[in-house]
Enzyme design. Structure first.
Site, PDB file in Angstrom:
ATOM      1  N   ASP A   1      29.549  21.634 -19.091  1.00 43.08           N
ATOM      2  CA  ASP A   1      30.260  20.367 -18.925  1.00 43.08           C
ATOM      3  C   ASP A   1      29.351  19.446 -18.130  1.00 43.08           C
ATOM      4  O   ASP A   1      28.390  19.897 -17.514  1.00 43.08           O
ATOM      5  CB  ASP A   1      31.513  20.565 -18.059  1.00 43.08           C
ATOM      6  CG  ASP A   1      32.571  21.381 -18.749  1.00 43.08           C
ATOM      7  OD1 ASP A   1      32.455  21.613 -19.967  1.00 43.08           O
ATOM      8  OD2 ASP A   1      33.514  21.788 -18.055  1.00 43.08           O
TER       9      ASP A   1
ATOM     10  N   ASP B   1      29.458  17.426 -14.879  1.00 37.94           N
ATOM     11  CA  ASP B   1      30.215  17.163 -13.651  1.00 37.94           C
ATOM     12  C   ASP B   1      29.650  15.930 -12.975  1.00 37.94           C
ATOM     13  O   ASP B   1      28.433  15.811 -12.816  1.00 37.94           O
ATOM     14  CB  ASP B   1      30.089  18.354 -12.680  1.00 37.94           C
ATOM     15  CG  ASP B   1      30.802  19.591 -13.198  1.00 37.94           C
ATOM     16  OD1 ASP B   1      31.785  19.439 -13.940  1.00 37.94           O
ATOM     17  OD2 ASP B   1      30.376  20.712 -12.863  1.00 37.94           O
TER      18      ASP B   1
END
Lengths: 209, 103
Positions: free
Chosen positions: A137, A139
């Site tokens: 992901d 962040d």
């Protein structure tokens, strides 16, 4: 000296860490690969900064402290944006989370001047050591010193959802951090991460002093 | 990815389904659903493997105090025990339908 959660600190090696439990093997290996630690959200002790060591898997996280005078360099998430450090990253074309940064950067510049990548992507950009995975992901931390109006939060969430990776935005308020996903939902209470631990706060009180 | 399951005896009921938390680093989603079989049945999916004992400690304590009959589904993204405990408390509160935070 001022330190914020997510700042990356460069150190010489494992010998400069202070910790309660013995260093596990993965911690030593990890530090010899990339001598960087992440500032944790915990109270600053006298001349000691609370930090965490990242391992390769999510379960590999190790808490320690580093004395001020052992810090060789501090890299903030914002600095990674100022240098547009992803442009120099050799894995830019292989890692979606890195590849989405130009778009994210353009979008975020309308909302905040102070933001930057954290997590595995931030770590890789700061250390130049392979850390992000193709499935990582993205962040991000976005500094929101004053109330982020709800319409803006919803707009930001919509804009940022257009990239092909999952983007996890933490809004850093003066009282602690909240997730954009949760805040933009508009429901109360929300989880606020403070240096004294997590707590649930009313949505209208997040920025209260 | 690891799946953990836990079961506790329960005497109390919850009024409605609740869903709290977010998908994001260091957080978790908690789904509580009423159940009529006199048990709390908890299923956890987590990307952080090897923390079964820590989960047991948090859940033992929570479900000892809150002996609710419910199906509990947790999607964990590396939350700390403190965050887990708060989210469980939040889910329980919503399931009992007292949204006084919003008054």
């Amino acid at each position: 000296m001022e330190f914020h959660p997510h700042d990356l600190l460069k150190l010489k090696g494992e010998e400069d860490l202070i910790c309660d439990s013995p260093l596990q093997d993965w911690v030593k290996e990890s530090l010899s690969r990339a001598p960087f630690v992440v500032v944790r959200r915990a109270p600053l002790m006298k001349k000691l900064v609370p930090v965490g060591v990242r391992g390769e898997s999510r379960s590999e996280r190790f808490a320690a402290f580093i004395p001020y005078d052992k810090i060789l360099e501090t890299i903030t998430p914002e600095q990674l944006v100022e240098k547009t450090s992803w442009e120099q990253n050799e894995r830019f074309h292989f890692i979606d989370a890195l590849q989405s940064l130009p778009h994210v950067s353009k979008t975020l510049s309308r909302f905040s001047e102070n933001w930057g990548p954290t997590g595995s992507v931030g770590f890789e950009l700061a250390s130049n050591v392979y850390t992000a995975k193709p499935t990582s992901d993205l962040d991000l931390v976005v500094r929101t010193p004053s109330l982020l109006p709800m319409e803006l939060a919803v707009d930001l969430k919509t804009q940022i959802s257009k990239v092909k990776v999952r983007v996890d935005v933490q809004l850093e308020t003066p009282n602690g951090a909240i997730a954009l996903d949760e805040y933009s939902n508009g429901k109360s209470p929300v989880l606020l991460r403070t240096e004294n631990g997590p707590q649930l706060v009313k949505i209208q009180e997040i920025w209260n002093t | 990815m690891e799946t953990l399951t836990f079961e506790y005896r329960a005497t109390r009921t919850i009024h409605q389904r609740s869903h709290v938390g977010v998908v994001g680093s260091g957080d978790l989603e908690v789904l509580l659903e009423p159940s009529s079989n006199g048990q709390a049945q908890i299923t956890i999916r987590t990307g952080s493997e090897g923390f079964g004992d820590a989960w047991k400690a948090v859940l033992d304590r929570f479900f000892l105090v809150n002996d609710i009959a419910a199906k509990v589904t947790i999607n964990d993204f590396g939350a700390t025990p403190g965050v887990v405990n708060l989210r469980l408390a939040q889910a329980l509160e919503v399931s009992q339908d007292v949204p006084h935070h919003q008054r």
